[in-house]
Design a protein around this motif. Structure first.
Motif, short mmCIF file in Angstrom:
data_model
loop_
_atom_site.label_atom_id
_atom_site.label_comp_id
_atom_site.label_asym_id
_atom_site.label_seq_id
_atom_site.Cartn_x
_atom_site.Cartn_y
_atom_site.Cartn_z
N LYS A 206 56.47 3.45 76.81
CA LYS A 206 56.21 1.96 77.02
C LYS A 206 54.79 1.45 76.78
O LYS A 206 54.60 0.56 76.18
N THR A 207 53.92 2.23 77.26
CA THR A 207 52.59 1.96 77.19
C THR A 207 52.08 1.93 75.65
O THR A 207 51.39 1.03 75.12
N LEU A 208 52.57 2.92 74.95
CA LEU A 208 52.11 3.02 73.26
C LEU A 208 52.93 1.96 72.44
O LEU A 208 52.14 1.39 71.83
N LYS A 209 53.95 1.45 73.27
CA LYS A 209 54.50 0.13 72.44
C LYS A 209 53.93 -1.08 72.51
O LYS A 209 53.68 -1.98 71.79
N LYS A 210 53.08 -1.14 74.01
CA LYS A 210 52.37 -2.39 74.16
C LYS A 210 50.93 -2.34 73.68
O LYS A 210 50.21 -3.39 73.49
N MET A 211 50.63 -1.22 72.98
CA MET A 211 49.15 -1.09 72.30
C MET A 211 49.23 -2.18 71.13
O MET A 211 50.16 -2.50 70.68
N PRO A 212 47.94 -2.61 70.85
CA PRO A 212 47.79 -3.81 69.71
C PRO A 212 48.36 -3.08 68.37
O PRO A 212 48.11 -1.80 68.01
N SER A 213 48.78 -3.85 67.65
CA SER A 213 49.33 -3.49 66.47
C SER A 213 48.26 -2.83 65.32
O SER A 213 48.45 -2.26 64.64
N THR A 214 47.03 -3.52 65.51
CA THR A 214 45.90 -2.86 64.83
C THR A 214 45.74 -1.33 64.89
O THR A 214 45.37 -0.60 63.90
N THR A 215 46.25 -0.92 66.15
CA THR A 215 46.21 0.68 66.31
C THR A 215 47.17 1.23 65.56
O THR A 215 46.89 2.53 64.70
N SER A 216 48.15 0.70 65.30
CA SER A 216 49.18 1.41 64.55
C SER A 216 49.08 1.27 63.18
O SER A 216 49.44 2.12 62.38
N THR A 217 48.45 0.23 62.57
CA THR A 217 47.92 0.02 61.33
C THR A 217 46.96 1.10 60.94
O THR A 217 47.14 1.76 59.88
N THR A 218 46.06 1.46 61.77
CA THR A 218 44.97 2.27 61.49
C THR A 218 45.55 3.56 61.41
O THR A 218 45.21 4.36 60.56
N ALA A 219 46.46 3.97 62.42
CA ALA A 219 47.35 5.40 62.44
C ALA A 219 48.06 5.50 61.11
O ALA A 219 48.18 6.35 60.47
N THR A 220 48.78 4.17 60.60
CA THR A 220 49.55 4.44 59.51
C THR A 220 48.70 4.65 58.17
O THR A 220 48.89 5.53 57.42
N SER A 221 47.39 3.70 58.11
CA SER A 221 46.67 4.12 57.09
C SER A 221 46.14 5.36 57.01
O SER A 221 45.97 6.18 55.92
N ALA A 222 45.64 6.15 58.17
CA ALA A 222 45.26 7.28 58.22
C ALA A 222 46.02 8.61 57.67
O ALA A 222 45.79 9.31 57.27
N SER A 223 47.62 8.30 58.21
CA SER A 223 48.63 9.27 58.00
C SER A 223 48.69 9.27 56.54
O SER A 223 48.82 10.20 55.52
N ALA A 224 48.70 7.99 55.84
CA ALA A 224 48.92 7.73 54.50
C ALA A 224 47.83 8.39 53.70
O ALA A 224 47.84 9.13 52.58
N THR A 225 46.52 8.38 54.06
CA THR A 225 45.40 8.98 53.66
C THR A 225 45.65 10.72 53.57
O THR A 225 45.43 11.38 52.58
#
Length: 536
Positions: A513-532
């Protein structure tokens, strides 16, 4: 006693600064007044005005917590006699700050003045024709009682340390034996309990009735009701410091510790109550009750730690008591092994794993070190003989309690080893097991009787009074002797893993639940890092 001194260059009686010329003298007077006005900084004047205003109105909790931190020893009590109650309350904070923050502690005069201020406060509350027209937050009321006992404790130890005191100070102490006298402190606490009829209120409350029906004229007011309740906890603490553990728990006979009540609104009060009740149980050899009390309050602190860090100025005190209770719990579990909450047990292994192993082997020095760190600062209620005071006289109450504790530990020194052997067998000749332990058969039989006796505890099961209980044994092994054979039974209940997995599932869900409440910027950064990473 003067708290603020006027700079000597502006002495109004220094005639060298007066010329006889009216204009020059008037200019001088204006300069003097301006300099005197600036002796008290603007921020302090603003604070005093605001604090006086808040004490004149109904004070809320947040205002008190904010202002109590801002009072300092650099801000002496304002000299306006018209605000008697305000001055008493201000001085209470002022002297509390000196005790807590000033290097070297308070002077003898300050200790006396603080005592007189408490006398004025309690006389105002207790001697009023009707309920005093005063409303204070529960936190402040608890702090008043808590600090009152702390300062008595501090003075009791201070007056016993005569090595570095001048003849003048010793004579002053000798001529004032009633200042911070134990009878005066007990009288105040009992008077507050009686005035509020808090015991009657608690008795009706725990039976499901309306406490207002027996509260009386004074007990209906929050000021008296909460001071009465906190005085009960104060008496618990005071009797524990004096070594009277039965009476310490006896004063709480109408407080149901195992149930949350409307009176338990101050976290520091809750923690102090459980600390002293748990310690009293430990010294009364009621280990199972001590373990239950310590485990409950440590779990409470663990779950609410963030609240203490953000909202209270007593975090250091709570943190210290938390460490002390871990130490006492380690002692109790070594002397009386039983199962406790998994999270508390994990913390305990991290903090005291090595020391618990050494205590299990009977290392008396580790027991004494743990006890010395975790026990309260005991005191003697008796005024010392100032003509012949031993240099370590102030340590005698502690040494006496340590001696009692050490004797109990020594009586149980062999029990851990005997328990480990009993776990290995179902039947065994007495003589053979005695040989394993390098004892005579007679000595071993005595140790087996000690094992039976020490593992049988008076344990609270139900009822309001914490002194109630039934004799039980939580030992993992039991045995009986038939002629020359020991017959051993394993009483250990199979461990239930379901509770552990359920707790872990709940933790995982909370984390998710805590992870889902985190700002979307975090997930965007994580996604871009994963893609890289994938691209690489």
């Amino acid at each position: 006693m003067s708290y603020c001194s006027v700079p000597s260059q502006y002495d109004p009686y220094d005639y060298d600064l007066h010329t006889g010329d009216p204009k020059a003298d008037l200019a001088y007077e204006r300069q003097y007044e301006q300099q005197t006005y600036h002796v008290i900084p603007e921020v302090i004047k603003n604070f005093l005005q605001y604090f006086h205003k808040t004490t004149s109105d109904l004070i809320d909790q947040k205002v008190y917590e904010l202002q109590s931190n801002r009072v300092s020893s650099e801000m002496p009590p304002p000299p306006n006699p018209d605000y008697a109650v305000f001055l008493i309350l201000y001085k209470e904070l002022y002297y509390r700050h000196i005790y807590a923050k000033v290097s070297g502690g308070p002077t003898l005069d300050q200790r006396f003045e603080s005592y007189y201020n408490y006398c004025n406060l309690f006389n105002y509350i207790l001697n009023a024709d009707g309920p005093a027209p005063l409303e204070l937050p529960n936190q402040w009321l608890w702090d008043i009682i808590d600090e009152f006992i702390y300062q008595f404790q501090s003075f009791s130890q201070y007056r016993c340390k005569t090595a570095k005191k001048s003849e003048e100070e010793i004579e002053f102490l000798r001529n004032n034996p009633k200042i911070w006298n134990v009878h005066s402190v007990l009288n105040v606490l009992h008077s507050l309990v009686d005035k509020s009829n808090i015991n009657g209120q608690l008795e009706v409350y725990t039976s499901g009735g309306d406490p207002e029906s027996v509260a009386g004229e004074y007990g209906r007011h929050s000021l008296y009701k909460m001071l009465g309740y906190f005085s009960l906890v104060g008496l618990l603490r005071l009797h524990s410091l004096l070594g009277d553990y039965y009476q310490a728990i006896k004063v709480l006979e109408n407080i149901e510790l195992n149930k949350k009540s409307m009176y338990s609104r101050v976290p520091e009060c809750q923690i102090t109550t459980y600390y002293y009740v748990g310690f009293a149980y430990l010294m009364m050899r009621r280990y199972q009750d001590a373990i239950r009390v310590f485990a409950n309050i440590l779990l409470y602190i663990q779950r609410t730690r963030n609240m203490f860090q953000r909202s209270t100025y007593k975090y250091e005190m709570i943190n210290k008591q938390n460490e002390q209770m871990h130490g006492l719990l380690a002692i109790a579990l070594t002397m009386y092994p039983m199962r406790i909450d998994e999270s508390i047990h994990t913390q305990l292994r991290e903090k005291y794993g090595d020391k618990m192993l050494r205590m299990q082997k009977g290392d008396l020095q580790v027991f004494e070190e743990q006890f010395s760190f975790a026990c309260p600062k005991f005191l003697s209620p008796v005024v010392p003989n100032y003509d012949n005071v031993h240099p370590n006289y102030h340590k005698e109450p502690f040494q006496q309690q340590l001696k009692v504790f050490a004797e109990e530990v020594q009586q149980q020194a062999q029990l851990s080893t005997i328990r480990s052997f009993l776990k290995l067998y179902t039947t065994m000749p007495v003589a053979k097991l005695a040989g394993f332990l390098d004892m005579t058969e007679q000595e071993f039989r005595i140790q087996l009787l000690v094992f039976k006796h020490k593992m049988k505890n008076l344990v609270w099961t139900s009822g309001i009074s914490a002194l109630d209980g039934e004799f039980q044994s939580a030992s993992e092994v039991d045995f009986y002797i038939d002629k020359d054979m020991i017959h051993i039974a394993d009483t250990k209940v199979a461990r239930r893993y379901g509770d552990f997995f359920i707790r872990q599932i709940h933790k995982f869900e909370e984390l998710n639940k805590t992870l889902k409440k985190m700002p979307s910027t975090t997930s965007t950064t994580a996604t871009s890092a994963s893609a890289t990473a994938r691209a690489v």
